[in-house]
Motif scaffolding. Sequence first.
Motif, mmCIF file in Angstrom:
data_model
loop_
_atom_site.group_PDB
_atom_site.id
_atom_site.type_symbol
_atom_site.label_atom_id
_atom_site.label_comp_id
_atom_site.label_asym_id
_atom_site.label_seq_id
_atom_site.Cartn_x
_atom_site.Cartn_y
_atom_site.Cartn_z
ATOM 1 N N GLN A 214 50.835 47.478 29.224
ATOM 2 C CA GLN A 214 51.272 47.240 27.847
ATOM 3 C C GLN A 214 51.191 45.745 27.558
ATOM 4 N N ALA A 215 50.045 45.322 27.050
ATOM 5 C CA ALA A 215 49.788 43.888 26.913
ATOM 6 C C ALA A 215 50.208 43.377 25.546
ATOM 7 N N ASP A 216 51.516 43.107 25.407
ATOM 8 C CA ASP A 216 52.004 42.501 24.165
ATOM 9 C C ASP A 216 52.286 41.014 24.415
ATOM 10 N N ILE B 126 42.016 41.479 30.784
ATOM 11 C CA ILE B 126 42.730 42.738 30.999
ATOM 12 C C ILE B 126 41.698 43.843 30.825
ATOM 13 N N SER B 127 41.454 44.561 31.909
ATOM 14 C CA SER B 127 40.413 45.584 31.921
ATOM 15 C C SER B 127 41.097 46.943 32.008
ATOM 16 N N THR B 128 41.128 47.651 30.887
ATOM 17 C CA THR B 128 41.825 48.940 30.891
ATOM 18 C C THR B 128 40.889 50.057 31.353
ATOM 19 N N VAL B 129 41.419 50.935 32.210
ATOM 20 C CA VAL B 129 40.644 52.068 32.729
ATOM 21 C C VAL B 129 40.825 53.245 31.765
ATOM 22 N N TYR C 233 42.329 51.708 23.666
ATOM 23 C CA TYR C 233 42.876 50.391 24.027
ATOM 24 C C TYR C 233 43.992 49.974 23.064
ATOM 25 N N ASP C 234 44.716 50.973 22.566
ATOM 26 C CA ASP C 234 45.852 50.710 21.684
ATOM 27 C C ASP C 234 46.963 49.955 22.420
ATOM 28 N N ASN C 235 46.898 49.928 23.748
ATOM 29 C CA ASN C 235 47.884 49.209 24.565
ATOM 30 C C ASN C 235 47.609 47.705 24.639
ATOM 31 N N LEU C 236 46.465 47.269 24.106
ATOM 32 C CA LEU C 236 46.111 45.848 24.188
ATOM 33 C C LEU C 236 46.313 45.169 22.836
ATOM 34 N N MET D 170 40.686 63.291 17.254
ATOM 35 C CA MET D 170 40.109 62.474 18.331
ATOM 36 C C MET D 170 40.062 60.999 17.972
ATOM 37 N N THR D 171 40.719 60.609 16.900
ATOM 38 C CA THR D 171 40.622 59.227 16.431
ATOM 39 C C THR D 171 41.373 58.260 17.362
ATOM 40 N N PRO D 172 40.882 57.033 17.511
ATOM 41 C CA PRO D 172 41.670 56.046 18.264
ATOM 42 C C PRO D 172 42.979 55.757 17.535
ATOM 43 N N LEU D 173 43.983 55.326 18.264
ATOM 44 C CA LEU D 173 45.250 54.934 17.644
ATOM 45 C C LEU D 173 45.138 53.485 17.164
ATOM 46 N N THR D 174 45.322 53.292 15.850
ATOM 47 C CA THR D 174 45.333 51.963 15.241
ATOM 48 C C THR D 174 46.489 51.967 14.244
ATOM 49 N N PRO D 175 46.822 50.803 13.660
ATOM 50 C CA PRO D 175 47.875 50.832 12.630
ATOM 51 C C PRO D 175 47.548 51.826 11.513
ATOM 52 N N GLU D 176 46.272 52.004 11.186
ATOM 53 C CA GLU D 176 45.884 52.923 10.105
ATOM 54 C C GLU D 176 46.022 54.394 10.493
#
Length: 324
Positions: free
Chosen positions: A55-57, A70-73, A77-80, A207-213
Motif C-alpha cells: 500500500q504505497a501512500d 515499486i514493482s507490483t505483482v 495498481y490502485d495500491n500505488l 473488469m474495469t481498473p479501480l480509479t477515483p472515477e
Amino acid sequence: MKKKVIAYGRVREKAQEKLREKYDLQYFSGEEDLSDENFKQALQEAEGIVGLGIQADETFLDHAPHLKVISTVSVGYDNLHLEEMTKRGVAGTNTPGVLNDTTADAIFGLLLATARRIPELDRYVKQGEWTEGLPESKFGYDVHHRTLGIIGMGRIGEAIAKRGHFGFDMDILYHNRSRKPGLEETYNAGFRELNDLLAESDFVCLMTPLTPETRHLMGRDQFAHMKNSSIFINGSRGDTVDETALVEALENGDIRSAGLDVFQEEPVSPDHPLVKMDRVVTLPHIGSATGETEDKMSLLAAENLDAVLEGNEPPNLLNKKVMP
Ligand code: GLV
Ligand code: GLV
C-alpha cells in the motif's frame, strides 16, 4: 555492496532466486505494515520493493527514502499513489499481458459456476441431500446464446469476450472509456453507454481498473438498471462496487445472483452478508492464481525492478514522467 531490495507477499521463489543473484533481498510474508519494526527498518534502506499488496501512500513513501521502484505483482495498481511516487522519483511498474487468459478462464468459470449454481449443488451432493430426482428449484440459468455485457474492455475483458463469442455463442456488449473498433469486428461486440449495457445484458461482468472515477461504479441506481433475471460478476476490485447496494439488489430480487472474485475488504469475513447468501458465488481473488501464471508475473515484476535499478526503462513503467 549489493543493493537492498524487499520481496513482499506473493513473489514466487523463482523470481526471488533470480533477484538474490544480484541483490540483497529480504522477504516479508505480506502481512507486515509500518507497525512492524523489521519491515520499517528494511524499508528505510531498500532501493526496490517487489510484491503484492504493497500500500504505497505518502506515509509509506516517507518511510522509504532510498526507494527507486515499486514493482507490483499484479495488473491492477490502485495500491500505488503514482502522483506522489513520481514527485519522489519512484518508478511504479505492473505485470500486464501475462495473466490475460488465466484471469479470463477464472472469471468465465465464475460466470458458469454462478449461472449453473455449481458450488451450491456440489454442497447439495456432498451433504447427502441428493436423495431423489433433482428438484426444479435447483435448476440453473443458461449461459450460451445470452447477452454478455463487459464493463472495462482491457486485455482481460477482451479474453472474456473471446470465450463468450466463440465458445458460447453469446452476444457481446461492452462499455469502456474508448471504443475498440477492431474488437467490435472480431467479436461482433456492441459499444453501449453504461445504463444501456446494464439494461440489455443477461450477464454483467465488471473488469474495469479501480480509479477515483470507477469507485462504486456499481451502486443502487446501476443495479436497478439490470434485469431481474440477470447475473452480476465482479473480477475487478471490491471498491468498484457498493457492496451494501449489491446486498440490497440481491435481497430485493433486482438481480438473480452474483459471482465475486473480489471484495472491498480482503480476505472477506465469512460473516459478510454477501458470503452468507447461497445466490452469491465467492472466490478468494483467484484471477491470476495458477502456478504458471504467477511464475510469469513474478519474473516480469523482477525484470521491471531490475531494469529500474540498472537505470533502464522497465517493460511496464506506469509513471513515464519519472524517467529522465
Ligand atoms: C489481480 O487482481 C491483478 O491485478 O493482477
Ligand atoms: C486489464 O484489463 C488489462 O488491460 O490487462
